[in-house]
Design a protein around this motif. Structure first.
Motif, PDB file in Angstrom:
ATOM      1  N   GLN A  98       0.831  -1.207   0.000  1.00 35.58           N
ATOM      2  CA  GLN A  98       0.000   0.000   0.000  1.00 35.58           C
ATOM      3  C   GLN A  98       0.873   1.268   0.000  1.00 35.58           C
ATOM      4  O   GLN A  98       0.573   2.234  -0.708  1.00 35.58           O
ATOM      5  CB  GLN A  98      -0.882  -0.022   1.249  1.00 35.58           C
ATOM      6  N   PRO A 114      -7.023   9.213   7.151  1.00 36.24           N
ATOM      7  CA  PRO A 114      -6.442   7.919   7.513  1.00 36.24           C
ATOM      8  C   PRO A 114      -5.964   7.154   6.276  1.00 36.24           C
ATOM      9  O   PRO A 114      -6.759   6.808   5.403  1.00 36.24           O
ATOM     10  CB  PRO A 114      -7.590   7.183   8.203  1.00 36.24           C
ATOM     11  N   GLN A 116      -4.878   4.197   5.902  1.00 38.64           N
ATOM     12  CA  GLN A 116      -5.128   2.749   5.721  1.00 38.64           C
ATOM     13  C   GLN A 116      -6.323   2.452   4.826  1.00 38.64           C
ATOM     14  O   GLN A 116      -6.494   1.341   4.369  1.00 38.64           O
ATOM     15  CB  GLN A 116      -5.255   2.022   7.075  1.00 38.64           C
ATOM     16  N   ASN A 117      -7.173   3.487   4.571  1.00 32.94           N
ATOM     17  CA  ASN A 117      -8.330   3.249   3.710  1.00 32.94           C
ATOM     18  C   ASN A 117      -8.069   3.601   2.256  1.00 32.94           C
ATOM     19  O   ASN A 117      -8.963   3.512   1.427  1.00 32.94           O
ATOM     20  CB  ASN A 117      -9.528   4.056   4.218  1.00 32.94           C
ATOM     21  N   LEU A 118      -6.856   4.013   1.947  1.00 36.36           N
ATOM     22  CA  LEU A 118      -6.555   4.450   0.585  1.00 36.36           C
ATOM     23  C   LEU A 118      -5.925   3.325  -0.235  1.00 36.36           C
ATOM     24  O   LEU A 118      -5.236   2.468   0.305  1.00 36.36           O
ATOM     25  CB  LEU A 118      -5.579   5.633   0.626  1.00 36.36           C
ATOM     26  N   VAL A 120      -6.848   0.692  -1.472  1.00 30.09           N
ATOM     27  CA  VAL A 120      -7.088  -0.676  -1.005  1.00 30.09           C
ATOM     28  C   VAL A 120      -7.268  -1.639  -2.181  1.00 30.09           C
ATOM     29  O   VAL A 120      -6.665  -2.716  -2.210  1.00 30.09           O
ATOM     30  CB  VAL A 120      -8.323  -0.708  -0.075  1.00 30.09           C
ATOM     31  N   GLU A 121      -8.074  -1.235  -3.164  1.00 31.09           N
ATOM     32  CA  GLU A 121      -8.344  -2.134  -4.285  1.00 31.09           C
ATOM     33  C   GLU A 121      -7.087  -2.420  -5.093  1.00 31.09           C
ATOM     34  O   GLU A 121      -6.810  -3.567  -5.457  1.00 31.09           O
ATOM     35  CB  GLU A 121      -9.442  -1.556  -5.200  1.00 31.09           C
ATOM     36  N   THR A 123      -4.035  -2.253  -4.094  1.00 25.84           N
ATOM     37  CA  THR A 123      -3.120  -3.077  -3.296  1.00 25.84           C
ATOM     38  C   THR A 123      -3.568  -4.543  -3.317  1.00 25.84           C
ATOM     39  O   THR A 123      -2.751  -5.442  -3.525  1.00 25.84           O
ATOM     40  CB  THR A 123      -3.074  -2.547  -1.843  1.00 25.84           C
ATOM     41  N   LYS A 124      -4.880  -4.746  -3.144  1.00 29.61           N
ATOM     42  CA  LYS A 124      -5.401  -6.121  -3.163  1.00 29.61           C
ATOM     43  C   LYS A 124      -5.096  -6.802  -4.495  1.00 29.61           C
ATOM     44  O   LYS A 124      -4.719  -7.970  -4.544  1.00 29.61           O
ATOM     45  CB  LYS A 124      -6.922  -6.109  -2.972  1.00 29.61           C
ATOM     46  N   THR A 137      -2.342  -9.966   5.902  1.00 29.68           N
ATOM     47  CA  THR A 137      -2.273  -9.351   7.234  1.00 29.68           C
ATOM     48  C   THR A 137      -1.043  -9.797   8.027  1.00 29.68           C
ATOM     49  O   THR A 137      -0.844  -9.361   9.152  1.00 29.68           O
ATOM     50  CB  THR A 137      -3.533  -9.714   8.058  1.00 29.68           C
TER      51      THR A 137
END
Ligand code: ADP
Ligand code: MG
Length: 244
Positions: A98, A114, A116-118, A120-121, A123-124, A137
């Motif tokens: 990320q 924040p 951590q919510n950026l 995300v897709e 990164t996944k 995780t």
């Protein structure tokens, strides 16, 4: 896509890279081979701006990038992994990738948003493409060496490179991990249309997946050609079979 022309790099009196030439076409899978100390890592450091050449040109996408700082070279589309694993050991796998994705998105910095919510897709999807989704995780430092090397490739992909440079991607891996990693590299090249430049000690591997091979010896380029041309080259046979 990438053209290295007559590049030199000395450390004191010692010429680690001397008149090196390399050509990488768009979409190609190109290997650099040569014994330990041949200058492979130094050459990669020159291409990615960790080092600057004393002489010669490094042309990427039609522009001379030699002497640019590494972050600018990265922005232009070259990302790399290192021979020695280079990750954030205390972040999760997800966090490591990320950070890379966020670094190239150039969002306006807002300390109160924040992070951590950026991304995300994105990164996944990168974790998916390298097969690390189920360990997203896990703390990076707790991974096996093989998984850490794969994570490094994922971090490099986070920069959305056009050219991915991998310095000994299978170093220290078991035969099974090596086979899986090579499969991954081949898939990345074909599915994402990535151009990949790598160096690797295992000759079977190199000759089975590379479309073009550049042979380095004592800092110099002996030859670059397709696997058949390189195998049949006298200078290569002498350098490898005649000893140093
Ligand atoms: P390879 O990756 O092919 O094994 P390297 O590029 O790491 O080779 O090293 C080429 C040569 O340059 C080696 O003899 C190495 O000791 C030397 N070298 C590499 N980096 C440095 C440095 N920072 N200072 C002095 N010598 C170096
Ligand atoms: Mg090396």
């Amino acid at each position: 896509m990438l053209q290295v022309e007559a590049v030199d790099k000395s450390f004191g009196d010692f010429m680690a890279v001397c008149q090196a030439n390399l050509s990488v076409g768009r979409g190609e899978l190109v290997a650099v081979i040569g014994p330990n100390g041949a200058g492979k890592t130094t050459l990669f450091n020159l291409i990615t701006g960790q080092l600057w050449p004393d002489r010669g040109e490094i042309i990427f996408g039609g522009e001379d990038i030699s002497g640019l700082p590494s972050y600018q070279i990265c922005k232009r589309g070259i990302a790399r992994s290192f021979q020695i694993v280079n990750i954030f050991p205390r972040l999760t796998i997800f966090g490591n990738v990320q950070v890379a994705v966020l670094s190239q998105q150039r969002r306006s910095s807002n300390l109160f948003l924040p992070a951590q919510n950026l991304a995300v897709e994105e990164t996944k999807s990168i974790l998916e493409s390298v097969g690390l989704s189920d360990k997203a995780t896990h703390i990076a430092g707790s991974l096996s060496h093989g998984d850490q090397k794969i994570l490094e490739i994922a971090i490099a992909l986070g920069n959305e490179p056009e050219l991915l440079i991998l310095d000994e991607p299978t170093a220290g891996m078991s035969p099974e991990e090596t086979a899986a990693t090579l499969e991954l590299i081949k898939n990345l090249a074909s599915s994402k249309g990535l151009t990949i430049l790598f160096c690797e000690h295992d000759m079977d591997v190199v000759f089975s997946i590379a479309q073009s091979i550049m042979v380095m010896h004592q800092g110099r380029t002996l030859v670059q050609g397709n696997p058949e041309e390189v195998k049949g080259n006298k200078k290569v046979q002498e350098a490898y079979l005649g000893g140093e």
